[in-house]
Scaffold this motif. Structure first.
Motif, mmCIF file in Angstrom:
data_model
loop_
_atom_site.group_PDB
_atom_site.id
_atom_site.type_symbol
_atom_site.label_atom_id
_atom_site.label_comp_id
_atom_site.label_asym_id
_atom_site.label_seq_id
_atom_site.Cartn_x
_atom_site.Cartn_y
_atom_site.Cartn_z
ATOM 1 N N GLN A 173 -2.460 -16.383 19.245
ATOM 2 C CA GLN A 173 -3.444 -17.406 18.911
ATOM 3 C C GLN A 173 -3.490 -18.489 19.976
ATOM 4 N N LEU A 174 -4.734 -18.781 20.401
ATOM 5 C CA LEU A 174 -4.975 -19.789 21.428
ATOM 6 C C LEU A 174 -5.317 -21.137 20.832
ATOM 7 N N GLY A 175 -5.920 -21.131 19.664
ATOM 8 C CA GLY A 175 -6.391 -22.349 19.026
ATOM 9 C C GLY A 175 -7.431 -21.986 17.986
ATOM 10 N N PHE A 176 -8.409 -22.870 17.826
ATOM 11 C CA PHE A 176 -9.463 -22.672 16.839
ATOM 12 C C PHE A 176 -10.809 -22.952 17.484
ATOM 13 N N ILE A 177 -11.850 -22.358 16.907
ATOM 14 C CA ILE A 177 -13.209 -22.617 17.379
ATOM 15 C C ILE A 177 -14.122 -22.796 16.174
ATOM 16 N N LYS A 201 -10.194 -23.419 28.961
ATOM 17 C CA LYS A 201 -9.298 -24.576 29.051
ATOM 18 C C LYS A 201 -10.005 -25.723 29.773
ATOM 19 N N PRO A 261 -9.713 -19.006 13.853
ATOM 20 C CA PRO A 261 -8.667 -18.788 14.852
ATOM 21 C C PRO A 261 -9.255 -18.064 16.068
ATOM 22 N N ILE A 308 -9.470 -24.754 24.715
ATOM 23 C CA ILE A 308 -8.064 -24.388 24.600
ATOM 24 C C ILE A 308 -7.243 -25.473 25.253
ATOM 25 N N THR A 309 -6.165 -25.882 24.598
ATOM 26 C CA THR A 309 -5.337 -26.942 25.170
ATOM 27 C C THR A 309 -3.934 -26.467 25.525
ATOM 28 N N GLY A 310 -3.498 -25.328 25.000
ATOM 29 C CA GLY A 310 -2.134 -24.846 25.220
ATOM 30 C C GLY A 310 -1.976 -24.066 26.511
#
Length: 154
Positions: free
Chosen positions: A73-77, A116, A11, A121-123
């Motif tokens: 949370q922004l996403g995953f890496i 982004k 995360p 990051i996509t959100g």
């Protein structure tokens, strides 16, 4: 490819801490990749307005940090991308001696915009959206509800 060859995605979050030594900032923001509730790779702006610098470290007591107030949370890496992320975030501009227009939050939002553009990051990563999410997280912390790291790693 066996299951052990498949990387576990970490995360990627914006974490907030109660700011203690900043003249104007109430919350210090950082970017972190969490391996567990306690183990995080932290990317942040350190120092004060005259001495800001980019720093990164591995935090072994992340969830127990006394000033941690949760996160968003922004996403995953992919863990294999951590070295790339460390180097890429070195490129985020730092402004010194401008307490009116620059602090850790401005640095984090600039870093998120860069990530982004890279497709990491996509959100929604706009300042207002991130601020609102972190305010909700602060409310959870204030009533002793589970904060992000506790929800991600029960």
């Amino acid at each position: 490819m066996t299951q052990s060859d498949v990387p576990i995605m970490l995360p990627l979050i914006v974490a907030q801490y109660q700011a203690v030594h900043h003249p104007r900032e109430k919350q210090h923001w950082v970017i972190a990749a969490l391996e567990s509730r306690m183990h995080a790779h932290v990317f942040e702006l350190t120092g004060g307005p005259a001495s800001y610098a980019y720093a990164t470290h591995v935090e072994e007591r992340f969830g127990k940090a006394p000033h941690l107030r949760g996160g968003y949370q922004l996403g995953f890496i992919n863990p294999r991308q951590l070295a790339w992320l460390k180097g890429r975030l070195e490129e985020v501009p730092i402004m010194r001696d401008d307490v009116e227009r620059f602090n850790s939050q401005v640095w984090v939002i600039s870093a998120l915009q860069m990530l982004k553009e890279e497709g990491v990051i996509t959100g929604d990563i706009g300042y207002r959206h991130v601020r609102e999410e972190l305010e909700l997280e602060m409310q959870r912390w204030e009533v002793a509800d589970d904060t992000l790291e506790e929800r991600l790693f029960p």
